[in-house]
Design a protein around this motif. Structure first.
Motif, PDB file in Angstrom:
ATOM      1  N   TRP A  79      -5.864   0.898   5.716  1.00 11.17           N
ATOM      2  CA  TRP A  79      -5.518   2.427   5.272  1.00 11.17           C
ATOM      3  C   TRP A  79      -6.684   3.330   6.448  1.00 11.17           C
ATOM      4  O   TRP A  79      -6.400   4.059   6.933  1.00 11.17           O
ATOM      5  CB  TRP A  79      -6.068   2.747   3.993  1.00 11.17           C
ATOM      6  CG  TRP A  79      -6.211   4.176   3.661  1.00 11.17           C
ATOM      7  CD1 TRP A  79      -5.048   5.228   3.558  1.00 11.17           C
ATOM      8  CD2 TRP A  79      -7.387   4.882   3.386  1.00 11.17           C
ATOM      9  NE1 TRP A  79      -5.442   6.469   3.341  1.00 11.17           N
ATOM     10  CE2 TRP A  79      -6.815   6.495   3.075  1.00 11.17           C
ATOM     11  CE3 TRP A  79      -8.483   4.855   3.131  1.00 11.17           C
ATOM     12  CZ2 TRP A  79      -7.745   7.497   2.890  1.00 11.17           C
ATOM     13  CZ3 TRP A  79      -9.488   5.794   2.912  1.00 11.17           C
ATOM     14  CH2 TRP A  79      -9.053   6.948   2.607  1.00 11.17           C
ATOM     15  N   GLU A  90      -6.747  -3.878   1.928  1.00 11.31           N
ATOM     16  CA  GLU A  90      -5.993  -2.886   1.926  1.00 11.31           C
ATOM     17  C   GLU A  90      -6.768  -1.375   2.455  1.00 11.31           C
ATOM     18  O   GLU A  90      -6.241  -0.529   3.045  1.00 11.31           O
ATOM     19  CB  GLU A  90      -5.539  -2.716   0.526  1.00 11.31           C
ATOM     20  CG  GLU A  90      -4.333  -1.613   0.444  1.00 11.31           C
ATOM     21  CD  GLU A  90      -3.818  -1.511  -1.224  1.00 11.31           C
ATOM     22  OE1 GLU A  90      -3.242  -0.398  -1.397  1.00 11.31           O
ATOM     23  OE2 GLU A  90      -4.216  -2.539  -1.668  1.00 11.31           O
ATOM     24  N   ARG A 103       0.847  -1.351   0.023  1.00 10.92           N
ATOM     25  CA  ARG A 103      -0.206  -0.081  -0.062  1.00 10.92           C
ATOM     26  C   ARG A 103       1.053   1.219   0.015  1.00 10.92           C
ATOM     27  O   ARG A 103       0.616   2.180  -0.921  1.00 10.92           O
ATOM     28  CB  ARG A 103      -0.840  -0.118   1.230  1.00 10.92           C
ATOM     29  CG  ARG A 103      -1.492   1.224   1.681  1.00 10.92           C
ATOM     30  CD  ARG A 103      -2.711   1.661   0.391  1.00 10.92           C
ATOM     31  NE  ARG A 103      -2.922   2.959   0.824  1.00 10.92           N
ATOM     32  CZ  ARG A 103      -3.309   3.916  -0.084  1.00 10.92           C
ATOM     33  NH1 ARG A 103      -2.873   3.615  -1.474  1.00 10.92           N
ATOM     34  NH2 ARG A 103      -3.782   4.993   0.131  1.00 10.92           N
TER      35      ARG A 103
END
Length: 242
Positions: free
Chosen positions: A239, A235, A22
């Motif tokens: 985040w 992902e 990421r």
């Protein structure tokens, strides 16, 4: 950047790989290794990567044993639930020492430290990659700037990229989403799909969708369905939790 992860807990290894990818999408995870024995075999067979993430307590012993058996010259970022090994860690090419549970912001700082040690110091400021701080837009005959913190999201449609502000205003900008992705702060902006880059403050609600996908409700509202694929869902959740 080529990376090897030495970690005996598969879920922890997978989560760390997601964080690294990421933060640095071009990273290639060469291998996830779960034991001292496997690590020694791997490093004897293959060329050293650019960077190693290495847990200290492995299933068959202490990971420092790897470095006693094999000469490894690349930088190492150690990960552990214990803080008493820091001195020993810095004897074996360690550039950082991260305590579990691993936080994305800690990995980000460690990667910046690694990169600062690898790249030559630029000769002038023009060589430094800048994080975008504002955008030039046109409203009728008036040209104005919009601070990046006032941007809620970027939406691409029919080859045109629109900037949406917190107030719901829309402007055309002369950037592609790929260009924007390289220039925006990845801790607060996320590339949701091929059409959308969204700021954290614009995410109002997240809903589960079929086949492991997610849908987003944005503010200001977008009159389009916003879907995050199953492959990006984990992902995205990481985040959100940065």
């Amino acid at each position: 950047m080529k990376v090897v992860i030495v970690e005996d807990e598969q879920l922890a290894a997978d989560a760390l790989a997601v964080i690294v990818k990421r933060l640095r999408p071009q990273t290639e995870i060469l291998s996830k290794i779960g034991s001292v024995e496997e690590a020694v075999q791997w490093f004897n067979l293959y060329q050293a990567p650019d960077l190693i993430f290495c847990d200290i307590h492995l299933s068959d012993g202490n990971s420092f044993e790897i470095f006693r058996q094999v000469t490894i010259n690349c930088p190492v970022i150690f990960t552990t639930a214990y803080n008493q090994y820091a001195i020993e860690a810095f004897k074996v090419n360690s550039i950082d020492y991260l305590l579990k549970p691993i936080k994305p912001e800690d990995v980000a700082l460690a990667l910046k430290k690694y990169e600062s040690q690898q790249r030559p110091v630029p000769q002038d400021m023009s060589q430094l990659q800048q994080v975008k701080s504002r955008f030039l837009v046109k409203q009728g005959q008036v040209i104005k700037t919009i601070p990046v913190e006032d941007v809620s999201y970027f939406w691409a449609e029919d080859g045109v990229v629109f900037l949406f502000t917190r107030q719901g205003k829309r402007f055309i900008i002369n950037y592609t989403l790929d260009q924007l992705e390289e220039q925006l702060d990845k801790t607060v902006y996320f590339r949701a799909n091929r059409q959308l880059i969204v700021h954290i403050h614009a995410v109002q609600e997240v809903h589960s969708y079929f086949k492991g996908r997610l849908t987003l409700q944005l503010h200001p509202a977008l009159d389009k369905e916003v879907i995050i694929s199953r492959s990006k869902a984990s992902e995205f959740k990481l985040w959100l939790d940065m």
